[in-house]
Design an enzyme around this catalytic site. Structure first.
Site, PDB file in Angstrom:
ATOM      1  N   ASP A   1       6.609 -47.828  33.329  1.00  0.00           N
ATOM      2  CA  ASP A   1       6.877 -46.570  32.622  1.00  0.00           C
ATOM      3  C   ASP A   1       7.467 -45.525  33.548  1.00  0.00           C
ATOM      4  O   ASP A   1       7.167 -45.508  34.740  1.00  0.00           O
ATOM      5  CB  ASP A   1       5.544 -45.985  32.103  1.00  0.00           C
ATOM      6  CG  ASP A   1       5.234 -46.517  30.715  1.00  0.00           C
ATOM      7  OD1 ASP A   1       6.154 -46.995  30.052  1.00  0.00           O
ATOM      8  OD2 ASP A   1       4.073 -46.445  30.333  1.00  0.00           O
TER       9      ASP A   1
ATOM     10  N   GLU B   1      -3.621 -20.221  12.922  1.00  0.00           N
ATOM     11  CA  GLU B   1      -3.636 -19.791  14.326  1.00  0.00           C
ATOM     12  C   GLU B   1      -4.583 -20.659  15.149  1.00  0.00           C
ATOM     13  O   GLU B   1      -4.765 -20.421  16.346  1.00  0.00           O
ATOM     14  CB  GLU B   1      -4.074 -18.327  14.419  1.00  0.00           C
ATOM     15  CG  GLU B   1      -3.094 -17.351  13.803  1.00  0.00           C
ATOM     16  CD  GLU B   1      -1.697 -17.480  14.386  1.00  0.00           C
ATOM     17  OE1 GLU B   1      -0.753 -17.707  13.608  1.00  0.00           O
ATOM     18  OE2 GLU B   1      -1.560 -17.404  15.620  1.00  0.00           O
TER      19      GLU B   1
ATOM     20  N   PRO C   1      -1.829 -25.242  21.683  1.00  0.00           N
ATOM     21  CA  PRO C   1      -0.888 -24.798  22.709  1.00  0.00           C
ATOM     22  C   PRO C   1      -1.610 -24.306  23.963  1.00  0.00           C
ATOM     23  O   PRO C   1      -1.047 -24.242  25.043  1.00  0.00           O
ATOM     24  CB  PRO C   1      -0.119 -23.639  22.052  1.00  0.00           C
ATOM     25  CG  PRO C   1      -0.626 -23.519  20.666  1.00  0.00           C
ATOM     26  CD  PRO C   1      -1.781 -24.417  20.484  1.00  0.00           C
TER      27      PRO C   1
ATOM     28  N   ARG D   1       0.374 -47.676  22.692  1.00  0.00           N
ATOM     29  CA  ARG D   1       1.356 -48.584  23.286  1.00  0.00           C
ATOM     30  C   ARG D   1       0.811 -49.220  24.572  1.00  0.00           C
ATOM     31  O   ARG D   1       1.325 -50.233  25.040  1.00  0.00           O
ATOM     32  CB  ARG D   1       2.673 -47.895  23.569  1.00  0.00           C
ATOM     33  CG  ARG D   1       2.633 -46.861  24.681  1.00  0.00           C
ATOM     34  CD  ARG D   1       3.956 -46.176  24.847  1.00  0.00           C
ATOM     35  NE  ARG D   1       4.941 -47.009  25.514  1.00  0.00           N
ATOM     36  CZ  ARG D   1       5.044 -47.124  26.846  1.00  0.00           C
ATOM     37  NH1 ARG D   1       4.180 -46.486  27.637  1.00  0.00           N
ATOM     38  NH2 ARG D   1       5.978 -47.884  27.389  1.00  0.00           N
TER      39      ARG D   1
HETATM   40  N1  LIG Z   1       1.623 -28.332  22.592  1.00  0.00           N
HETATM   41  C1  LIG Z   1       1.383 -27.696  21.385  1.00  0.00           C
HETATM   42  C2  LIG Z   1       0.271 -27.865  20.529  1.00  0.00           C
HETATM   43  C3  LIG Z   1       0.474 -27.027  19.484  1.00  0.00           C
HETATM   44  C4  LIG Z   1      -0.423 -26.763  18.344  1.00  0.00           C
HETATM   45  C5  LIG Z   1      -1.522 -27.592  18.113  1.00  0.00           C
HETATM   46  C6  LIG Z   1      -2.407 -27.303  17.091  1.00  0.00           C
HETATM   47  C7  LIG Z   1      -2.198 -26.174  16.298  1.00  0.00           C
HETATM   48  C8  LIG Z   1      -2.921 -25.569  15.237  1.00  0.00           C
HETATM   49  C9  LIG Z   1      -2.224 -24.449  14.840  1.00  0.00           C
HETATM   50  N2  LIG Z   1      -1.120 -24.338  15.617  1.00  0.00           N
HETATM   51  C10 LIG Z   1      -0.152 -23.265  15.497  1.00  0.00           C
HETATM   52  C11 LIG Z   1      -0.435 -22.175  16.506  1.00  0.00           C
HETATM   53  C12 LIG Z   1       0.488 -21.200  16.682  1.00  0.00           C
HETATM   54  C13 LIG Z   1       0.245 -20.204  17.600  1.00  0.00           C
HETATM   55  C14 LIG Z   1      -0.914 -20.202  18.325  1.00  0.00           C
HETATM   56  C15 LIG Z   1      -1.795 -21.210  18.113  1.00  0.00           C
HETATM   57  N3  LIG Z   1      -1.571 -22.222  17.196  1.00  0.00           N
HETATM   58  C16 LIG Z   1      -1.070 -25.358  16.520  1.00  0.00           C
HETATM   59  C17 LIG Z   1      -0.173 -25.661  17.542  1.00  0.00           C
HETATM   60  N4  LIG Z   1       1.647 -26.382  19.673  1.00  0.00           N
HETATM   61  N5  LIG Z   1       2.194 -26.818  20.844  1.00  0.00           N
END
Ligand SMILES: Nc1cc(-c2ccc3ccn(Cc4ccccn4)c3c2)[nH]n1
Length: 242
Positions: free
Chosen positions: A172, A115, A88, A157
């Protein structure tokens, strides 16, 4: 293109074998390897996570396990892969990212859970390969697998011979900076809702103008931020389409 995915939920990646992506594998446009991270654990509990230094909620994925997994999965070629780590906290993944990655010979996706992954894993990998920590949007998922599937689909794609109609990739959404306008098919009237007359007129200049205007109007209504990114002459061109 070679794609490898490392995850503690390999079954989550099953959609890679379906439909368009499955056909791309069958036609050898891509080769896909899915690897269970727990294959690089050595303890009876097959532990992949531990408590966070500094305290706080949740668990962090252990660097040792990831380090061994990446050493093995990313080895075996003259040039290293591009390592993609969904998070995230990553840089925004956009259509431009997908276009850039579609030129890559090898992508490895490290799908975290809990996390996230100990930062030293990405820092160590960056010593021997390009690493990109990317986000697919401003919302939080439970892990990286869905993000990896999303990014893989948008990249694959674009590869030659994958889409039945390559023109659709060229037209696109976002490729000209605007959202797609509405689309219609038979019947002419459905539940008293008509198809816009211009689309049935056979006047392709008028149809193109109408479509461009619809794209402009929809972008203005739903994504005005995209219009700010448009250059003035692109806006003028769109304006002339009214
Ligand atoms: N655009 C995105 C990508 C993700 C994502 C990707 C990989 C992981 C590995 C664990 N978490 C949960 C988590 C929750 C809280 C803070 C950190 N990570 C992920 C979330 N969420 N939204």
């Amino acid at each position: 293109m070679r794609i490898d995915v490392i995850t503690i939920f390999p079954d989550y990646m099953a959609p890679l074998r379906e439909a368009l992506l499955g056909k791309a594998i069958e036609r050898e446009r891509i080769s896909v390897g899915v690897h269970d991270l727990r294959g690089w654990t050595h303890d009876v509990h097959r532990a992949v996570d531990d408590s966070p230094y500094g305290g706080g909620p949740g668990m962090v994925m252990k660097p040792q396990v990831w380090g061994e997994a990446l050493d093995e999965v990313c080895a075996g070629s003259d040039s290293p892969p591009r390592l993609v780590v969904p998070t995230p906290a990553g840089s925004p993944f956009t259509q431009q990212t997908a276009v850039r990655w579609s030129e890559e010979p090898w992508l490895v996706f490290a799908c975290g859970r809990y996390e996230g992954i100990d930062q030293r894993v990405m820092d160590d990998a960056a010593r021997r390969m390009p690493v990109e920590e990317v986000s697919i949007g401003d919302y939080v998922l439970v892990g990286g697998e869905v993000a990896a599937l999303t990014m893989i689909e948008s990249v694959v794609r674009l590869l030659p011979g994958v889409l039945g109609n390559p023109a659709s990739a060229e037209q696109d959404s976002f490729s000209d900076g605007l959202l797609e306008g509405p689309c219609y098919t038979r019947p002419e009237a459905w539940r008293d809702l008509p198809v816009p007359d211009v689309l049935r007129s056979g006047n392709h200049a008028a149809i193109d103008r109408w479509r461009r205007y619809q794209a402009l109007e929809r972008t203005w209504q739903r994504r005005p931020d995209l219009l700010e990114a448009l250059s003035d002459d692109e806006l003028d061109r769109a304006d002339r389409a009214r």
